[in-house]
Design a protein around this motif. Structure first.
Motif, PDB file in Angstrom:
ATOM      1  N   GLY A  81      78.336 -48.545   2.906  1.00 48.74           N
ATOM      2  CA  GLY A  81      79.206 -47.526   2.338  1.00 48.74           C
ATOM      3  C   GLY A  81      78.761 -46.130   2.695  1.00 48.74           C
ATOM      4  O   GLY A  81      79.574 -45.271   3.069  1.00 48.74           O
ATOM      5  N   LEU A  82      77.455 -45.873   2.583  1.00 41.82           N
ATOM      6  CA  LEU A  82      76.925 -44.549   2.934  1.00 41.82           C
ATOM      7  C   LEU A  82      77.177 -44.228   4.403  1.00 41.82           C
ATOM      8  O   LEU A  82      77.515 -43.088   4.749  1.00 41.82           O
ATOM      9  CB  LEU A  82      75.417 -44.483   2.650  1.00 41.82           C
ATOM     10  CG  LEU A  82      74.968 -44.293   1.201  1.00 41.82           C
ATOM     11  CD1 LEU A  82      73.449 -44.253   1.151  1.00 41.82           C
ATOM     12  CD2 LEU A  82      75.544 -43.034   0.592  1.00 41.82           C
ATOM     13  N   ILE A  83      76.980 -45.219   5.261  1.00 41.07           N
ATOM     14  CA  ILE A  83      77.183 -45.013   6.700  1.00 41.07           C
ATOM     15  C   ILE A  83      78.627 -44.622   6.974  1.00 41.07           C
ATOM     16  O   ILE A  83      78.893 -43.660   7.701  1.00 41.07           O
ATOM     17  CB  ILE A  83      76.797 -46.281   7.495  1.00 41.07           C
ATOM     18  CG1 ILE A  83      75.289 -46.508   7.430  1.00 41.07           C
ATOM     19  CG2 ILE A  83      77.254 -46.163   8.955  1.00 41.07           C
ATOM     20  CD1 ILE A  83      74.850 -47.860   7.960  1.00 41.07           C
ATOM     21  N   LEU A  84      79.570 -45.363   6.388  1.00 36.80           N
ATOM     22  CA  LEU A  84      80.980 -45.057   6.608  1.00 36.80           C
ATOM     23  C   LEU A  84      81.320 -43.647   6.138  1.00 36.80           C
ATOM     24  O   LEU A  84      81.948 -42.873   6.867  1.00 36.80           O
ATOM     25  CB  LEU A  84      81.860 -46.071   5.874  1.00 36.80           C
ATOM     26  CG  LEU A  84      83.373 -45.808   5.955  1.00 36.80           C
ATOM     27  CD1 LEU A  84      83.853 -45.894   7.407  1.00 36.80           C
ATOM     28  CD2 LEU A  84      84.146 -46.780   5.075  1.00 36.80           C
ATOM     29  N   GLY A  85      80.888 -43.297   4.933  1.00 34.66           N
ATOM     30  CA  GLY A  85      81.166 -41.964   4.410  1.00 34.66           C
ATOM     31  C   GLY A  85      80.538 -40.870   5.248  1.00 34.66           C
ATOM     32  O   GLY A  85      81.170 -39.848   5.546  1.00 34.66           O
ATOM     33  N   GLY A  86      79.275 -41.092   5.666  1.00 34.36           N
ATOM     34  CA  GLY A  86      78.583 -40.094   6.472  1.00 34.36           C
ATOM     35  C   GLY A  86      79.214 -39.898   7.831  1.00 34.36           C
ATOM     36  O   GLY A  86      79.361 -38.766   8.313  1.00 34.36           O
ATOM     37  N   VAL A  87      79.619 -41.010   8.467  1.00 34.19           N
ATOM     38  CA  VAL A  87      80.237 -40.922   9.796  1.00 34.19           C
ATOM     39  C   VAL A  87      81.593 -40.216   9.718  1.00 34.19           C
ATOM     40  O   VAL A  87      81.940 -39.403  10.583  1.00 34.19           O
ATOM     41  CB  VAL A  87      80.392 -42.336  10.402  1.00 34.19           C
ATOM     42  CG1 VAL A  87      81.265 -42.298  11.650  1.00 34.19           C
ATOM     43  CG2 VAL A  87      79.026 -42.914  10.740  1.00 34.19           C
ATOM     44  N   LEU A  88      82.357 -40.490   8.667  1.00 34.49           N
ATOM     45  CA  LEU A  88      83.659 -39.841   8.510  1.00 34.49           C
ATOM     46  C   LEU A  88      83.512 -38.336   8.286  1.00 34.49           C
ATOM     47  O   LEU A  88      84.343 -37.544   8.743  1.00 34.49           O
ATOM     48  CB  LEU A  88      84.423 -40.460   7.332  1.00 34.49           C
ATOM     49  CG  LEU A  88      84.937 -41.888   7.531  1.00 34.49           C
ATOM     50  CD1 LEU A  88      85.589 -42.392   6.253  1.00 34.49           C
ATOM     51  CD2 LEU A  88      85.935 -41.954   8.698  1.00 34.49           C
ATOM     52  N   ALA A  89      82.459 -37.937   7.588  1.00 37.18           N
ATOM     53  CA  ALA A  89      82.275 -36.515   7.275  1.00 37.18           C
ATOM     54  C   ALA A  89      81.601 -35.743   8.398  1.00 37.18           C
ATOM     55  O   ALA A  89      81.732 -34.512   8.463  1.00 37.18           O
ATOM     56  CB  ALA A  89      81.456 -36.371   5.995  1.00 37.18           C
ATOM     57  N   ALA A  90      80.867 -36.437   9.281  1.00 39.46           N
ATOM     58  CA  ALA A  90      80.077 -35.755  10.310  1.00 39.46           C
ATOM     59  C   ALA A  90      80.877 -34.771  11.163  1.00 39.46           C
ATOM     60  O   ALA A  90      80.410 -33.657  11.437  1.00 39.46           O
ATOM     61  CB  ALA A  90      79.385 -36.796  11.193  1.00 39.46           C
ATOM     62  N   PRO A  91      82.100 -35.104  11.619  1.00 39.83           N
ATOM     63  CA  PRO A  91      82.840 -34.158  12.464  1.00 39.83           C
ATOM     64  C   PRO A  91      83.211 -32.853  11.760  1.00 39.83           C
ATOM     65  O   PRO A  91      83.545 -31.869  12.425  1.00 39.83           O
ATOM     66  CB  PRO A  91      84.107 -34.937  12.843  1.00 39.83           C
ATOM     67  CG  PRO A  91      83.754 -36.367  12.657  1.00 39.83           C
ATOM     68  CD  PRO A  91      82.808 -36.386  11.504  1.00 39.83           C
ATOM     69  N   LEU A  92      83.146 -32.841  10.417  1.00 39.13           N
ATOM     70  CA  LEU A  92      83.538 -31.640   9.685  1.00 39.13           C
ATOM     71  C   LEU A  92      82.400 -30.633   9.542  1.00 39.13           C
ATOM     72  O   LEU A  92      82.616 -29.519   9.063  1.00 39.13           O
ATOM     73  CB  LEU A  92      84.028 -32.026   8.277  1.00 39.13           C
ATOM     74  CG  LEU A  92      85.241 -32.951   8.210  1.00 39.13           C
ATOM     75  CD1 LEU A  92      85.538 -33.308   6.765  1.00 39.13           C
ATOM     76  CD2 LEU A  92      86.455 -32.286   8.853  1.00 39.13           C
TER      77      LEU A  92
END
Length: 245
Positions: A201-212
């Motif tokens: 879950g953390l990985i998914l959330g972190g990867v989604l937010a990284a481009p921002l």
């Protein structure tokens, strides 16, 4: 599924803050996981497994933009990796109830330090290279045992000792990837992978937010954000310290 979505939200918000400040993913993630009742060793392990992905992207970006001082990496990485392995091994073999107030006290101090940095920037001083391995070793040890703190400790110490900020940020980000791999491997060997499934879950959330991250850096005021993050870490750490007093 509910737990997965909660951890994805934590990862997303923590990465947004980290993208804007260049630090605090580890301490925010670990503090949040502890607040949900995750044991200290598991919280740190989950955070570091997640950081393998975020630090890999960050380190590669800094290499591409030539922000890395390879001599500094060579001096930081071995000591940081050894310190991180020791910290992860110790945390995995100590009673969770005993370590929770200790880890929370450390995270509270990091939160206060972030607030301090917001109001009093560190001015460059004379470079003392002989301290670099010690800073790396201490940063890796505390990062593993506390679930975060590499950026606030190592980056701030090196900039404060006169190293060029651009090369410090690039080099410590790349080094953090290497240190995180060792810490994560130590946790997996001592705890087993079944304890770390929350990392997805953390990985998914972190990867989604990284481009921002780049977008936020140019638009969010740094000082108020640092104060807010620091106070959140302190406020969420205090309830886990009080029962031990």
């Amino acid at each position: 599924m509910e737990e997965f979505l909660i951890f994805a939200g934590i990862g997303f918000l923590a990465q947004l803050v980290d993208g804007a400040l260049g630090m605090a993913f580890g301490v925010l993630s670990t503090t949040s996981l502890l607040a949900f009742g995750v044991p200290p060793a598991t919280a740190s392990a989950v955070t570091h497994v997640t950081e393998i992905f975020t630090t890999a992207a960050s380190g590669a970006s800094h290499v591409f933009h030539r922000n890395v001082n390879w001599r500094l990496v060579a001096r930081l990485a071995p000591a940081g990796m050894v310190g991180g392995a020791i910290g992860a091994f110790v945390l995995s073999h100590v009673d969770a109830k005993m370590m929770q107030p200790v880890v929370s006290a450390y995270l509270m101090m990091i939160g206060l330090y972030i607030v301090f940095k917001a109001f009093r920037p560190l001015w460059p001083r004379e470079v003392q290279d002989w301290l670099v391995p010690w800073i790396g070793g201490g940063g890796g040890l505390l990062d593993a045992m506390g679930g975060g703190g590499w950026g606030p400790i190592v980056t701030s110490s090196l900039i404060g000792r006169g190293h060029a900020p651009r090369h410090v940020i690039g080099s410590t980000n790349l080094t953090e990837f290497l240190v995180t791999i060792v810490i994560s491997a130590t946790f997996i060997l001592t705890l087993g992978w079944s304890e770390l499934r929350s990392a997805a879950g953390l990985i998914l959330g972190g990867v989604l937010a990284a481009p921002l991250g780049g977008f936020l850096v140019s638009r969010l005021p740094t000082r108020p954000l640092m104060v807010g993050v620091g106070l959140i870490i302190v406020a969420t750490s205090i309830p886990r310290i009080l029962p031990a007093l």
